[in-house]
Design an enzyme around this catalytic site. Structure first.
Site, PDB file in Angstrom:
ATOM      1  N   SER A  60      23.197 -25.442   0.284  1.00 55.68           N
ATOM      2  CA  SER A  60      24.371 -25.841   1.048  1.00 55.68           C
ATOM      3  C   SER A  60      25.525 -26.217   0.136  1.00 55.68           C
ATOM      4  O   SER A  60      25.321 -26.759  -0.958  1.00 55.68           O
ATOM      5  CB  SER A  60      24.018 -27.033   1.936  1.00 55.68           C
ATOM      6  OG  SER A  60      25.182 -27.624   2.496  1.00 55.68           O
ATOM      7  N   HIS A  85      25.109 -22.498  14.025  1.00 53.59           N
ATOM      8  CA  HIS A  85      25.115 -23.698  13.182  1.00 53.59           C
ATOM      9  C   HIS A  85      24.143 -24.744  13.726  1.00 53.59           C
ATOM     10  O   HIS A  85      24.392 -25.958  13.643  1.00 53.59           O
ATOM     11  CB  HIS A  85      26.527 -24.296  13.092  1.00 53.59           C
ATOM     12  CG  HIS A  85      26.867 -24.860  11.746  1.00 53.59           C
ATOM     13  ND1 HIS A  85      27.704 -24.224  10.859  1.00 53.59           N
ATOM     14  CD2 HIS A  85      26.483 -25.995  11.121  1.00 53.59           C
ATOM     15  CE1 HIS A  85      27.835 -24.952   9.769  1.00 53.59           C
ATOM     16  NE2 HIS A  85      27.092 -26.043   9.901  1.00 53.59           N
ATOM     17  N   ARG A 111      25.327 -27.497  16.111  1.00 51.34           N
ATOM     18  CA  ARG A 111      26.049 -28.651  15.571  1.00 51.34           C
ATOM     19  C   ARG A 111      27.573 -28.498  15.630  1.00 51.34           C
ATOM     20  O   ARG A 111      28.302 -29.427  15.279  1.00 51.34           O
ATOM     21  CB  ARG A 111      25.618 -28.899  14.119  1.00 51.34           C
ATOM     22  CG  ARG A 111      24.172 -29.337  14.013  1.00 51.34           C
ATOM     23  CD  ARG A 111      23.657 -29.248  12.586  1.00 51.34           C
ATOM     24  NE  ARG A 111      24.334 -30.145  11.667  1.00 51.34           N
ATOM     25  CZ  ARG A 111      24.069 -31.454  11.557  1.00 51.34           C
ATOM     26  NH1 ARG A 111      23.166 -32.011  12.349  1.00 51.34           N
ATOM     27  NH2 ARG A 111      24.708 -32.196  10.688  1.00 51.34           N
ATOM     28  N   GLY A 168      16.542 -22.685  16.205  1.00 46.66           N
ATOM     29  CA  GLY A 168      15.452 -22.931  17.129  1.00 46.66           C
ATOM     30  C   GLY A 168      14.145 -22.263  16.793  1.00 46.66           C
ATOM     31  O   GLY A 168      13.234 -22.212  17.637  1.00 46.66           O
TER      32      GLY A 168
END
Length: 389
Positions: A112, A281, A284, A314
């Protein structure tokens, strides 16, 4: 946690429960929460319930090969670790732990932009293949700087995330008053003190924890009320011209993350993108957005096999990976599950997460009578959900 206790964790749901017990509430919510009513977060998981398989066990699959190739890299399974900010808040050296676990499992890891460690420090682990996430900033020079640093550090791919141009309304974090660095007032300390294992592990990191990639000359960008917030650096005016400019700078695989609309997938190819990640995302950002698995068939149809299509959101079971592959995905990414594994047992916890997925994918392929990932096709579906006209 002992190796024996870790082996008794047999599902991602169970790992999540253990993580919730291990973490302060605000830290757990940072990983587990999403935007507003969290409808999209729930839909990311529930949409998989609409996909039923038609197994063919008499096709015979005594031995299964889960391996696949992505950008010339052979991966041991069609699953990799996606980017998650502040993994180092869940376990000391969290990003390095996850990268090493991914490499040991024979799969890929994406760092990230908001990692606690720097991208250079992650590269020192030697974990590969590894990808780097970047954004389009108002200061295009900073976008270029991160890209050039990734190239100099030997990253194998660049992941441009496009669905974060505005900050999602993550109400759990707002209610918790979550900040980076964490506030260490009496209330916050009391909340952390009830999780003594986490607090003891993090005792040296907490006072200075932040976003390593935003350091300049050894000094981190201030994130307080008087400082420059990362959210303010992102540019809602980003456009295809920025993708073109990034394509000129970055010579390796360029991956566009946050694609849900088929038209955007088509245009990505026209602008030199090598792959897209169908993603919202993790729910989010925009609550109400389609789930990744719902949007996947349309994107697969739009790209017509010209580039790999990846998907996240998911994916909590190996059967979800198989469902995604049947619908045309090349591979899947997971994010929250590896944070849960980190919180429970660091690198060993992430390794266990990947082991759970591998075992489940293998079992589903066996039930379906499939020996190779490439043989997973639509004939194994009872119905094709969300079919595009």
């Amino acid at each position: 946690m002992s190796p024996e206790a870790l082996r008794r964790i047999n599902s991602i749901a169970q790992m999540r429960t253990r993580a919730r017990s291990a973490l302060p509430g605000a830290v757990f919510d940072l990983a587990d929460g999403a935007a507003e009513d969290e409808w999209t977060l729930r839909r990311n998981e529930s949409a998989f319930d609409d996909i039923a398989l038609l197994p063919k066990p008499l096709d015979g699959a005594a031995n299964r090969d889960l391996s696949m190739t992505l950008f010339g890299h052979k991966l041991s399974m069609p699953l990799m670790i996606g980017p998650t900010g502040l993994a180092g808040l869940f376990w000391p050296g969290g990003e390095q732990c996850s990268a090493r676990a991914a490499a040991a499992a024979g799969t890929a890891y994406c760092l990230s932009h908001g990692s606690v460690c720097t991208l250079e420090d992650l590269a020192k682990t030697g974990a590969a293949p590894r990808f780097m996430q970047v954004f389009i900033y108002k200061d295009r020079g900073f976008t270029r700087e991160l890209t050039e640093r990734a190239a100099a550090s030997g990253y194998d791919g660049l992941v441009l995330t496009i669905d974060n141009q505005l900050t999602g309304n993550r109400e759990r974090d707002i209610r918790n008053g979550f900040t980076i660095p964490p506030r260490l007032g009496p209330v916050e300390v009391a909340g952390m003190a009830i999780k003594p294992g986490w607090l003891w592990r993090m005792r040296r990191e907490l006072p200075t924890i932040g976003f390593g990639n935003y350091e300049r000359e050894g000094k981190a960008i201030e994130l307080g009320a008087q400082g420059l917030r990362i959210a303010d650096m992102l540019d809602p005016a980003m456009a295809w011209k920025d993708v073109e400019d990034l394509r000129k700078i970055w010579k390796g695989p360029l991956i566009l993350k946050g694609v849900l609309h088929p038209d955007e997938a088509r245009r990505a190819i026209d602008h030199g993108v090598d792959s897209v990640i169908v993603s919202n995302h993790g729910g989010r950002q925009l609550d109400g957005a389609a789930s990744g698995i719902e949007a996947l068939p349309g994107v697969v149809s739009a790209v017509e096999g010209r580039i790999p299509v990846l998907v996240d959101g998911g994916i909590r079971r190996g059967v979800d990976v198989v469902r995604a592959l049947i619908l045309g995905a090349t591979a899947c990414l997971v994010a929250r599950p590896q944070l849960f594994g980190l919180a429970v047992a660091g690198e060993a916890g992430v390794a266990r997460v990947l082991e759970i997925y591998r075992s489940e994918i293998d079992r589903v392929m066996g039930f379906c009578g499939v020996t190779r990932v490439d043989d997973l096709g639509p004939d194994l579906l009872l119905r094709m959900p969300w079919r595009q006209n």
